[in-house]
Design an enzyme around this catalytic site. Structure first.
Site, PDB file in Angstrom:
ATOM      1  N   ARG A  57       0.849  -1.121   0.017  1.00 17.78           N
ATOM      2  CA  ARG A  57       0.003   0.118   0.090  1.00 17.78           C
ATOM      3  C   ARG A  57       0.886   1.421  -0.143  1.00 17.78           C
ATOM      4  O   ARG A  57       1.831   1.249   0.620  1.00 17.78           O
ATOM      5  CB  ARG A  57      -0.893  -0.075   1.232  1.00 17.78           C
ATOM      6  N   ASP A  96       1.146   5.628   0.031  1.00 16.61           N
ATOM      7  CA  ASP A  96       0.359   6.742   0.885  1.00 16.61           C
ATOM      8  C   ASP A  96       0.150   7.777  -0.103  1.00 16.61           C
ATOM      9  O   ASP A  96       0.448   7.768  -1.243  1.00 16.61           O
ATOM     10  CB  ASP A  96       1.421   7.361   2.034  1.00 16.61           C
ATOM     11  N   ARG A 113      10.783   6.777   3.326  1.00 16.56           N
ATOM     12  CA  ARG A 113      10.816   8.363   3.438  1.00 16.56           C
ATOM     13  C   ARG A 113      11.740   8.747   4.585  1.00 16.56           C
ATOM     14  O   ARG A 113      12.084   9.818   4.604  1.00 16.56           O
ATOM     15  CB  ARG A 113       9.503   8.957   3.574  1.00 16.56           C
TER      16      ARG A 113
END
Length: 262
Positions: free
Chosen positions: A54, A56, A201
């Site tokens: 998944r 973001d 990230r």
């Protein structure tokens, strides 16, 4: 096949800029919601998909892999070109393939990779806006590469884990973290068996501290050992992040993807 149903794997490319992420939500536009609507239009019945990883809000994908089951008989080309007729320009199905019932886009995967694009120049981007992270300060990519080598291996990555992460264990095996400079573009390639929420990230945000000369390369090893998210760098923007590829056992013969951007 029409009676017992067929499981299909799909490779999907998308620009995540205009979506509230992959996962279905009440109200916001999501990649999963739009894809399931297009697939349902081809199947003639509701479709629910499972995905390899998944993403973001704002995160892109070069070759996201998903699977779904359908009781109707359709050729591969129908799932590809037919679905693309119903999809917005930001999403495209690249390939479709029948797979055994034991295939699972997420749980059958043996590895995943991301790429992170940093535009390192003083002037802001225009054509690449929303698709790269702009860093106007000079970056020492060799120092960043030295720091990244200290993160490889199997570790507790709690220091790079979002507070909202729902993973049962923070232990992951980071197999690759390379940085390549192409003129003003810095490309980070990150591979692991699996990733924690915001892990890529947060890794990039930490390496940027080193690249700007605010911390020495050895500092990242201290952050990793601390297991303390507060000591790591800020979460890097979603703009530059691409879900790049997924690895599966050869028995499933899942196609690989190449991309014009990353």
């Amino acid at each position: 096949m029409g009676l017992v149903g067929q499981r299909w794997a799909l490779g999907v490319e998308y620009d995540g800029s205009g979506f509230a992420g992959w996962q279905l939500q009440d109200g916001p536009r999501t990649v999963q919601g739009v894809l399931e609507g297009a697939l349902a239009a081809i199947a003639g019945h509701p479709i629910r998909v499972s995905v390899a990883g998944r993403t973001d809000a704002g995160v892109h994908a070069l070759c996201q892999v998903l699977h779904f089951d359908s009781s109707v008989v359709r050729p591969e080309i129908a799932w590809v070109r037919g679905s693309n007729r119903f999809l917005p320009r930001e999403i495209a199905v690249r390939w479709a393939k029948p797979v055994p019932q034991d295939f699972h886009a997420r749980f059958s995967a043996t590895g995943r990779s991301y790429r992170y694009l940093i535009l390192n120049r003083q002037e802001r981007p225009a054509l690449a806006a929303g698709r790269v992270t702009w860093v106007p300060q000079p970056l020492d990519h060799r120092a960043m590469q030295e720091a990244s080598s200290l993160l490889l291996g199997t570790h507790d990555f709690s220091a790079f884990r979002a507070s909202a992460c729902q993973a049962k264990s923070p232990v992951r095996s980071l197999r690759r973290l390379d940085l390549e400079r192409r003129d003003d573009l810095l490309i980070a390639t990150v591979e692991a068996n699996a990733f924690l929420h915001h892990m890529v990230r947060n890794l990039i945000g930490t390496l940027l501290f080193v690249g700007r000369g605010e911390r020495p390369p050895g500092w990242v090893a201290e952050v990793l050992a601390s297991c303390d998210r507060r000591l790591a760098g800020a979460t890097a923007p979603a703009d530059g992040l691409y879900f790049h590829s997924v690895s599966y056992p050869q028995i499933y013969r899942i196609p690989s993807c190449s991309g014009i951007f990353v």
